[in-house]
Design an enzyme around this catalytic site. Structure first.
Site, PDB file in Angstrom:
ATOM      1  N   CYS A 263       0.795  -1.240   0.000  1.00 60.63           N
ATOM      2  CA  CYS A 263       0.000   0.000   0.000  1.00 60.63           C
ATOM      3  C   CYS A 263       0.829   1.293   0.000  1.00 60.63           C
ATOM      4  O   CYS A 263       0.728   2.087  -0.931  1.00 60.63           O
ATOM      5  CB  CYS A 263      -0.927   0.012   1.205  1.00 60.63           C
ATOM      6  SG  CYS A 263      -2.186  -1.251   1.082  1.00 60.63           S
TER       7      CYS A 263
HETATM    8  C1  UDX Z   1      -1.235   0.017   5.425  1.00 58.45           C
HETATM    9  C2  UDX Z   1      -2.199   0.904   6.240  1.00 58.45           C
HETATM   10  O1  UDX Z   1      -1.786   0.916   7.609  1.00 58.45           O
HETATM   11  C3  UDX Z   1      -3.623   0.413   6.110  1.00 58.45           C
HETATM   12  O2  UDX Z   1      -4.495   1.292   6.808  1.00 58.45           O
HETATM   13  C4  UDX Z   1      -3.964   0.400   4.631  1.00 58.45           C
HETATM   14  O3  UDX Z   1      -5.264   0.008   4.395  1.00 58.45           O
HETATM   15  C5  UDX Z   1      -3.006  -0.504   3.874  1.00 58.45           C
HETATM   16  O4  UDX Z   1      -1.682  -0.030   4.085  1.00 58.45           O
HETATM   17  P1  UDX Z   1      -0.040  -2.338   5.738  1.00 58.45           P
HETATM   18  O5  UDX Z   1       0.626  -2.066   4.417  1.00 58.45           O
HETATM   19  O6  UDX Z   1      -0.635  -3.663   5.969  1.00 58.45           O
HETATM   20  O7  UDX Z   1      -1.226  -1.279   5.993  1.00 58.45           O
HETATM   21  O8  UDX Z   1       1.074  -2.127   6.851  1.00 58.45           O
HETATM   22  P2  UDX Z   1       1.372  -1.126   8.053  1.00 58.45           P
HETATM   23  O9  UDX Z   1       1.226  -1.834   9.329  1.00 58.45           O
HETATM   24  O10 UDX Z   1       0.618   0.121   7.884  1.00 58.45           O
HETATM   25  O11 UDX Z   1       2.936  -0.860   7.812  1.00 58.45           O
HETATM   26  C6  UDX Z   1       3.426  -0.325   6.597  1.00 58.45           C
HETATM   27  C7  UDX Z   1       4.922  -0.239   6.617  1.00 58.45           C
HETATM   28  O12 UDX Z   1       5.353   0.777   7.509  1.00 58.45           O
HETATM   29  C8  UDX Z   1       5.635  -1.512   7.078  1.00 58.45           C
HETATM   30  O13 UDX Z   1       6.755  -1.741   6.267  1.00 58.45           O
HETATM   31  C9  UDX Z   1       6.048  -1.199   8.491  1.00 58.45           C
HETATM   32  O14 UDX Z   1       7.157  -1.945   8.941  1.00 58.45           O
HETATM   33  C10 UDX Z   1       6.359   0.295   8.376  1.00 58.45           C
HETATM   34  N1  UDX Z   1       6.264   0.989   9.659  1.00 58.45           N
HETATM   35  C11 UDX Z   1       5.099   1.026  10.333  1.00 58.45           C
HETATM   36  C12 UDX Z   1       7.384   1.629  10.161  1.00 58.45           C
HETATM   37  O15 UDX Z   1       8.468   1.627   9.557  1.00 58.45           O
HETATM   38  N2  UDX Z   1       7.282   2.295  11.354  1.00 58.45           N
HETATM   39  C13 UDX Z   1       6.125   2.347  12.048  1.00 58.45           C
HETATM   40  O16 UDX Z   1       6.110   2.976  13.134  1.00 58.45           O
HETATM   41  C14 UDX Z   1       4.996   1.702  11.529  1.00 58.45           C
END
Ligand code: UDX
Length: 426
Positions: A263
């Protein structure tokens, strides 16, 4: 209510199972016969925490099929959950959405009852109007009197999608037709979430802006983290300190090797691309993407310094391939970029992930995939932690150099760190 769902990706499957638990009868459509078979056996077609249990619980209320027209004919409301793949530069393909609308339109030609169509897929502002036009032209029916349409974005996180479905911060319903808004209120009855009613374009933009903001928060803390690293400051403590300001909040504020997944990279690029196309230079969004692109390299620089630039032939453990914990998804995972760079430097990689190795084997078939994390550590002189799997805190790292790119040993677990431990931004 009888509901059809088009697309058995993680959103479509979680939505179907969740709606079935709320009491609805679901027909889930996908072109992949294998997926359809698995679903009809009462199993999830991919790994997602809690999904297998939920699917088997509701298996009598979810039927899967490859026949889209029959599914639409037999139901009152259809959710479109197909993929919207994008090119590297951000241009988004909505062919699958258009195809689904065309098929729905053709079905409505011979369906006298009013049908309700809802887009769940992430689409740019203006797409709902395009879809209405397609359905209307093909079926000869008028919006909103003879069929209705709404945009209802999803905010499910992979790995937490089942929990997120039943605990939504808000449900956004974009439509100019009050009737479909009421239908969707009925559909979601049983979920205690505020409902925000908007126009089509507002709902479409809310999804993009939401993801763009979260991605910005991550690139922001990564930028602060990169500065902290140069100044000998622990970013985790800094994030904790600023997160205590209620205007900022502590969530989604972990620095590391950057965001991946299906996403954020795609959605931020698509929004930046669209803005540029419309004559607006999205400087902040471009910076968010730039910082994210460079972030895995920061970890490699730390490693380079540890090995005095001598990487050729070195044994390196890669612990974690999934873009985050609790998923087997490696799409846009920063660890793939790190592996690619290390292969160019001719390092010997010993690779382990508890759930994502099979998908990576298709991309890099010749790496040394170990059967345990400990085996990868034991065969290497330096260990890179690239996914925050909790089990990585329980290993014996001895005196190996450990570089943590994902806060595996965050502030709470700092006492478990090995003696040669270093974080990417802490
Ligand atoms: C995301 C959105 O959160 C969700 O609402 C949307 O519908 C789809 O995209 P997702 O891709 O499943 O969800 O993962 P998410 O938990 O949001 O993490 C995305 C990325 O950010 C991951 O690579 C994660 O490791 C990274 N991340 C997240 C960080 O680097 N730091 C953080 O504090 C949080």
């Amino acid at each position: 209510m009888k509901i059809s769902v088009i697309g058995a990706g993680y959103v479509g499957v979680v939505l179907s199972a969740g709606l079935a638990r709320l009491g609805h009868d679901i027909i889930l459509v996908d072109i992949n016969e294998e997926k359809v078979k698995t679903l009809n056996e009462g199993k999830a077609p991919f790994y997602e925490k809690g999904l297998d249990e939920l699917i088997s619980e509701v298996k009598d209320k979810v039927k899967a099929t490859t026949d889209l027209k029959e599914a639409v004919k037999a139901t009152e409301l259809t959710f479109i959950c197909v993929g919207t793949p994008s090119r590297k530069e951000g241009y988004m393909h909505i062919e699958q959405i258009k195809e689904a609308c065309l098929e729905i339109g053709l079905t409505l030609l011979r369906k006298p009852e009013k049908h309700y169509v809802v887009i769940k897929s992430t689409v740019l502002p203006g797409t709902s109007e395009e879809c209405i036009k397609i359905i209307s032209e093909v079926s000869g029916k008028k919006f909103p009197s003879e069929f209705s349409f709404a945009m209802n974005p999803e905010f499910l996180r992979e790995g937490n999608a089942v929990y997120d479905f039943f605990n939504q911060d808000r449900i956004v319903i974009g439509s100019t037709d009050k009737e479909i808004v009421e239908k969707l209120r009925e559909v979601y009855k049983g979920i205690e979430s505020p409902i925000l009613e908007t126009k089509f374009r507002d709902a479409e933009m809310i999804k993009y802006a939401n993801n763009a903001f979260l991605a910005t928060k991550i690139s922001f803390i990564n930028e602060i983290g990169n500065i902290c690293k140069k100044l000998g400051v622990d970013t985790n403590i800094v994030a904790k300190g600023i997160g205590m300001d209620f205007r900022i909040n502590p969530h989604f504020f972990k620095s590391g090797i950057g965001f991946g997944g299906s996403c954020f990279p795609k959605d931020v690029s698509a929004l930046a691309y669209k803005a540029t196309e419309k004559g607006y230079a999205p400087r902040l969004l471009n910076a968010v993407l730039d910082i994210n692109r460079d972030q895995p390299m920061k970890l490699l620089t730390i490693m380079d310094n540890k090995l005095n630039g001598d990487i050729k032939g070195k044994n390196i453990a890669i612990l974690g391939l999934a873009f985050k914990a609790d998923t087997d998804d490696v799409r846009e995972s920063p660890s793939l970029q790190i592996i690619k760079e290390l292969l160019l430097e001719q390092a010997n990689l010993h690779v382990y992930d508890p759930s994502a190795m099979e998908s990576v084997k298709k991309i890099f078939p010749h790496l040394n995939y170990t059967s345990t994390a400990q085996e990868a550590i034991d065969n290497s002189e330096i260990v890179l932690l690239l996914t925050e799997w909790p089990e990585f805190t329980e290993l014996n790292y001895g005196d190996k150099h450990v570089i943590d790119g994902k806060n595996v040993f965050d502030t709470d677990k700092a006492h478990l760190r090995s003696k040669n431990y270093e974080g990417i931004c802490w």
